[in-house]
Design a protein around this motif. Structure first.
Motif, short mmCIF file in Angstrom:
data_model
loop_
_atom_site.label_atom_id
_atom_site.label_comp_id
_atom_site.label_asym_id
_atom_site.label_seq_id
_atom_site.Cartn_x
_atom_site.Cartn_y
_atom_site.Cartn_z
N HIS A 154 51.89 40.47 99.80
CA HIS A 154 52.76 41.62 99.51
C HIS A 154 54.17 41.16 99.12
O HIS A 154 54.83 41.81 98.29
N SER A 155 54.62 40.05 99.71
CA SER A 155 55.94 39.51 99.32
C SER A 155 55.90 39.03 97.87
O SER A 155 56.85 39.25 97.11
N LEU A 189 54.11 40.17 95.56
CA LEU A 189 54.02 41.34 94.68
C LEU A 189 55.28 42.20 94.73
O LEU A 189 55.38 43.19 94.02
N ASP A 203 56.38 43.99 97.31
CA ASP A 203 56.24 45.17 98.18
C ASP A 203 56.71 44.77 99.58
O ASP A 203 55.90 44.46 100.46
N TYR A 204 58.02 44.80 99.80
CA TYR A 204 58.59 44.24 101.03
C TYR A 204 58.33 45.12 102.25
O TYR A 204 58.14 44.60 103.35
N TYR A 205 58.31 46.42 102.07
CA TYR A 205 58.01 47.30 103.20
C TYR A 205 56.60 47.02 103.72
O TYR A 205 56.39 46.85 104.93
N GLN A 206 55.63 46.97 102.81
CA GLN A 206 54.24 46.74 103.23
C GLN A 206 54.06 45.35 103.82
O GLN A 206 53.23 45.14 104.71
N GLN A 214 62.83 40.74 90.16
CA GLN A 214 63.39 40.53 91.51
C GLN A 214 64.78 39.91 91.44
O GLN A 214 65.65 40.23 92.26
#
Length: 543
Positions: free
Chosen positions: A259-260, A262, A264-267, A420
């Protein structure tokens, strides 16, 4: 739950593109055999030493002798690699199948090591076909583990289980980046990639990791363990098995990493809600896993603008590496990986401390000063190129979850990184004036707006906006307790606070001065107590 049909069936790419394992036989050190290898002879003679090793390794796995498996995996395989196959592949599976009695499970595990070695050591790297074959081999491995009616009779060292998950994600990452570099690919390669969209598909990778988590009931086990209960009470038949339990735990860390990558930091933090990162557990005894976890958690906190949590996380793991580094010196590959992540985390810590100054552990601070003092001074002066350089070195290699547009000649592999980087540099730009404002506020207890505006070469209206920005940026969500890393409350991390009354800025120092006298008195008492204990021990020793 894991579904076999999510994976591509074996052999779909076949035909003229496929290459057998026998074609990738290794150099032996024997000039005659090496000459045959260079000329492309298909027959390959496996050295007797390798045969003996493979037979013994196979016996250890068949008999489930964990101590011997650990020894062959950690020492035997690496020693023989350095001696025979330093820059070339191990023997192909067709060459060694008879030696290990065509044991399908052993051959799957051997191929996992075989392809991992090609990715790590062979200069040319894996071919497209080898990337596909490695994917198929992971399909076979996870099918064997997850589709069984009961726990499979297989036990492997925790380090190997972690490496399987770690390498699985790494190879997905490598393939995603390879697939996005279109400018140097010939039409045949592009056609092969286009016709196999499900190979190394992000959904398949996520499916495997989530299936391992569910099969092991690892989240339920971790929750019961954290409350002081018996994890086995909720583990089920699969979760009580060491193989499933540890693969489930390592898959949670794999999901954090994926997830990092990609963005998607919350997930990324959400999947770790059952893991208390501030406590040592029996699940976190693999150093590579521990360091990877804290690296990604620290990076995620930084990108979520939770600088105090990022600094705390990175400082803790850097202190751990300082104290345990000598343990890894005999393991060259692990040592190199830890050294690289160590440097990346110091760079991340340096960035965070520039954006959000605070006190950290003295030994970590000393190392940071030695390594990054010049870079910190440049960043404090607002050098955007230094920020970009630091981010490029310290960040993970971001991925796009979808295939590129194969009809375009452009390279797409840098797009996720550039996105990013823009987000990060926007945040840096918003911090541009904060250091200067902080330095002026620390000099005064009261100051007029007009005077500070003159110092800053700004209008009073611009200064008022900048001061409000300072207040906002110095407030972060800070973890205050609980298992979830997402929990926390807003706190001000600034060492100065202020309010504005008419044209006057009233400033207060929010940091309580350290009472150095009390600190030294406590250390003297500790030293005295230690000295007494040493004297007592000395009197008990026989002469």
């Amino acid at each position: 739950m894991y579904a076999e049909e999510e994976f591509v069936e074996r052999g779909k790419f076949g035909g003229e593109h496929s290459q057998g394992f026998g074609e990738y036989s290794a150099h032996t050190g024997d000039p005659t055999l090496d000459l045959e290898y260079e000329r492309g002879y298909s027959s390959y003679i496996v050295p007797d030493l390798i045969k003996t090793f493979l037979k013994d390794f196979h016996t250890a796995i068949t008999e489930q002798n964990l101590y011997e498996i650990q020894n062959y995996y950690d020492n035997g395989f690496n020693e023989l690699t350095d001696r025979f196959f330093k820059n070339s592949p191990w023997p192909g599976v067709e060459d060694i199948a008879e030696i290990v009695q065509h044991d399908s499970v052993f051959l799957i595990l051997y191929k996992e090591l075989y392809f991992r070695h090609i990715y790590a050591r062979v200069a040319a790297g894996p071919s497209v076909e080898q990337m596909f074959e490695s994917y198929y081999n992971y399909c076979d491995l996870f099918n064997h583990i997850l589709n069984a009616d009961g726990p499979v009779a297989l036990e492997l060292p925790n380090q190997w289980l972690w490496n399987i998950i770690d390498e699985f994600i790494y190879q997905f990452q490598s393939f995603s980046q390879f697939r996005s570099k279109l400018s140097k690919k010939d039409p045949q390669e592009i056609s092969l990639l286009r016709s196999n969209p499900k190979i190394w598909n992000v959904h398949s990778v996520l499916n495997v990791l989530h299936s391992l988590v569910e099969k092991s009931n690892i989240n339920q086990q971790l929750e019961v363990y954290a409350s002081g209960g018996d994890p086995d009470s909720v583990a089920g038949d699969f979760g009580r098995n060491s193989l499933y339990k540890m693969l489930g735990y390592f898959s949670l860390i794999g999901l954090l990493r994926l997830h990092s990558l990609l963005g998607d930091y919350y997930q990324a933090l959400k999947v770790l809600e059952s893991i208390d990162l501030n406590k040592k557990t029996l699940y976190s005894r693999v150093p590579g896993c521990q360091i990877t976890t804290y690296y990604y958690v620290g990076f995620v906190y930084m990108m979520m603008r939770r600088y105090q949590d990022a600094i705390r996380t990175l400082s803790n793991i850097l202190l751990y590496i300082q104290r345990t580094k000598s343990m890894f010196q005999n393991k060259a590959q692990l040592y190199d990986q830890i050294n690289k992540q160590n440097d990346q985390m110091y760079t991340l810590l340096n960035i965070c401390l520039v954006l959000h100054p605070m006190r950290i552990d003295e030994s970590v601070h000393s190392q940071l000063q030695d390594k990054h003092q010049d870079k910190r001074l440049k960043m404090q002066k607002g050098d955007t190129l230094e920020f970009q350089s630091a981010f490029a070195f310290a960040c993970p290699k971001f991925l796009s979850p979808v295939p590129p547009n194969y009809d375009s000649p452009l390279n797409y592999h840098k797009e996720p990184y550039m996105l990013q980087l823009r987000v990060f540099m926007d945040e840096v730009q918003q911090h541009h004036m904060l250091g200067t404002i902080r330095s002026y506020l620390k000099l005064y207890s009261t100051l007029t707006l007009s005077k500070l505006a003159t110092f800053m070469d700004m209008t009073q209206e611009e200064l008022s906006i900048a001061l409000m920005g300072f207040k906002h940026k110095m407030k972060n969500v800070v973890w205050t307790g609980g298992a979830s890393g997402l929990e926390g409350e807003f706190q001000s991390g600034s060492e100065v606070d202020f309010y504005i009354d008419n044209d006057m800025i009233h400033i207060a120092d929010t940091q309580v001065a350290r009472r150095h006298g009390d600190f030294f008195v406590r250390q003297i008492h500790k030293f005295t107590e230690l000295n007494k204990n040493l004297k007592k021990l000395g009197t008990k020793q026989p002469r």
